[in-house]
Design a protein around this motif. Structure first.
Motif, PDB file in Angstrom:
ATOM      1  N   SER A   1      64.276 107.716   1.163  1.00  0.00           N
ATOM      2  CA  SER A   1      65.241 107.095   2.067  1.00  0.00           C
ATOM      3  C   SER A   1      65.024 107.579   3.499  1.00  0.00           C
ATOM      4  CB  SER A   1      66.664 107.464   1.642  1.00  0.00           C
ATOM      5  OG  SER A   1      67.586 107.077   2.629  1.00  0.00           O
ATOM      6  N   PRO A   2      65.205 106.676   4.467  1.00  0.00           N
ATOM      7  CA  PRO A   2      65.146 107.107   5.869  1.00  0.00           C
ATOM      8  C   PRO A   2      66.276 108.079   6.199  1.00  0.00           C
ATOM      9  CG  PRO A   2      64.966 104.720   5.715  1.00  0.00           C
ATOM     10  CD  PRO A   2      65.331 105.222   4.350  1.00  0.00           C
ATOM     11  N   ASP A   3      67.331 108.098   5.359  1.00  0.00           N
ATOM     12  CA  ASP A   3      68.452 109.003   5.591  1.00  0.00           C
ATOM     13  C   ASP A   3      68.293 110.355   4.904  1.00  0.00           C
ATOM     14  OD1 ASP A   3      69.790 107.180   7.202  1.00  0.00           O
ATOM     15  OD2 ASP A   3      70.834 106.265   5.521  1.00  0.00           O
ATOM     16  N   ALA A   4      67.240 110.513   4.086  1.00  0.00           N
ATOM     17  CA  ALA A   4      66.960 111.806   3.452  1.00  0.00           C
ATOM     18  C   ALA A   4      66.470 112.773   4.526  1.00  0.00           C
ATOM     19  CB  ALA A   4      65.898 111.632   2.368  1.00  0.00           C
ATOM     20  N   PRO A   5      66.598 114.073   4.311  1.00  0.00           N
ATOM     21  CA  PRO A   5      66.172 115.034   5.332  1.00  0.00           C
ATOM     22  C   PRO A   5      64.734 114.822   5.817  1.00  0.00           C
ATOM     23  CG  PRO A   5      67.464 116.154   3.666  1.00  0.00           C
ATOM     24  CD  PRO A   5      67.256 114.740   3.180  1.00  0.00           C
ATOM     25  N   LEU A   6      63.799 114.581   4.900  1.00  0.00           N
ATOM     26  CA  LEU A   6      62.408 114.362   5.303  1.00  0.00           C
ATOM     27  C   LEU A   6      62.282 113.059   6.081  1.00  0.00           C
ATOM     28  CD1 LEU A   6      59.423 115.166   5.293  1.00  0.00           C
ATOM     29  CD2 LEU A   6      59.213 114.042   3.061  1.00  0.00           C
ATOM     30  N   GLY A   7      62.935 112.006   5.605  1.00  0.00           N
ATOM     31  CA  GLY A   7      62.896 110.720   6.300  1.00  0.00           C
ATOM     32  C   GLY A   7      63.441 110.822   7.713  1.00  0.00           C
ATOM     33  N   LYS A   8      64.571 111.491   7.876  1.00  0.00           N
ATOM     34  CA  LYS A   8      65.161 111.673   9.209  1.00  0.00           C
ATOM     35  C   LYS A   8      64.236 112.471  10.109  1.00  0.00           C
ATOM     36  CE  LYS A   8      70.074 111.501   8.116  1.00  0.00           C
ATOM     37  NZ  LYS A   8      71.314 112.283   8.049  1.00  0.00           N
ATOM     38  N   ALA A   9      63.629 113.521   9.543  1.00  0.00           N
ATOM     39  CA  ALA A   9      62.768 114.403  10.350  1.00  0.00           C
ATOM     40  C   ALA A   9      61.523 113.670  10.849  1.00  0.00           C
ATOM     41  CB  ALA A   9      62.360 115.626   9.530  1.00  0.00           C
ATOM     42  N   LEU A  10      60.937 112.823  10.011  1.00  0.00           N
ATOM     43  CA  LEU A  10      59.687 112.162  10.383  1.00  0.00           C
ATOM     44  C   LEU A  10      59.890 110.873  11.176  1.00  0.00           C
ATOM     45  CD1 LEU A  10      57.527 112.597   7.153  1.00  0.00           C
ATOM     46  CD2 LEU A  10      57.637 114.062   9.169  1.00  0.00           C
ATOM     47  N   SER A  11      61.045 110.234  11.046  1.00  0.00           N
ATOM     48  CA  SER A  11      61.297 108.961  11.733  1.00  0.00           C
ATOM     49  C   SER A  11      61.069 109.089  13.234  1.00  0.00           C
ATOM     50  CB  SER A  11      62.723 108.479  11.466  1.00  0.00           C
ATOM     51  OG  SER A  11      62.846 108.048  10.137  1.00  0.00           O
ATOM     52  N   GLY A  12      60.310 108.120  13.749  1.00  0.00           N
ATOM     53  CA  GLY A  12      60.034 108.087  15.184  1.00  0.00           C
ATOM     54  C   GLY A  12      58.811 108.894  15.599  1.00  0.00           C
ATOM     55  N   HIS A  13      58.226 109.637  14.659  1.00  0.00           N
ATOM     56  CA  HIS A  13      57.039 110.447  14.963  1.00  0.00           C
ATOM     57  C   HIS A  13      55.783 109.703  14.536  1.00  0.00           C
ATOM     58  CE1 HIS A  13      59.189 114.034  16.278  1.00  0.00           C
ATOM     59  NE2 HIS A  13      60.087 113.725  15.347  1.00  0.00           N
TER      60      HIS A  13
END
Length: 161
Positions: A123-135
């Motif tokens: 999920s984009p809302d999971a910690p990894l998804g949030k951390a990597l989004s936009g990078h």
């Protein structure tokens, strides 16, 4: 913005598949379940009628799934992802997370049928998804896992689904 406020990203195939499931549940399943409820009701005492209670439970689960699909499809973001190398919903990411290389798709579980075999969906809302989004590939990010540990993730590649 979280996935819940901007809508779940879906491929066109996933959108079509979920739309067909919604139609089937509303038009076919709902009628068949209602017939089973009525048939079980005709058997007599409803207090001890396991068939009746099972059919009612099935009806409740079907209605819950109809509501879930209706909400999801009303707010879904559909279409192709801009393949500019940025991690967003709808991309397949290969990253070295805590020293271990892994490949995953970023999106809701609704797109699982659209991802390559063996690729998990995060999920984009999971910690990894949030951390990597936009990078982008080549960048390294650090995020806090649910257990409180600081985890480093190096993005190796990003491609559209």
């Amino acid at each position: 913005m979280s996935e819940s406020t901007q809508g779940t990203w879906l491929t066109q195939d996933a959108f079509d598949r979920l739309t067909a499931e919604l139609a089937r549940r509303k038009e076919t399943d709902r009628k068949e379940i209602a017939q089973r409820v009525e048939a079980a009701r005709q058997e007599g005492d409803l207090r001890e009628n396991a068939g009746y209670h099972a059919a009612r439970e099935e009806a409740s689960l079907n209605e819950a799934r109809i509501a879930q699909l209706t909400e999801l499809l009303e707010h879904a973001q559909i279409g192709a992802v801009v393949d500019d190398g940025t991690v967003v919903a709808g991309t397949v990411v290969t990253a070295r997370v805590a020293g271990k290389e892994q490949t995953f798709a970023l999106g809701g579980q609704e797109i699982a049928a659209d991802v390559p075999a063996g690729v998990k969906v995060f999920s984009p809302d999971a910690p990894l998804g949030k951390a990597l989004s936009g990078h982008r590939a080549g960048e390294t990010v650090t995020y806090t896992a649910p257990n409180g540990k600081q985890i480093t993730a190096e993005i190796i590649s990003v491609k559209a689904l």
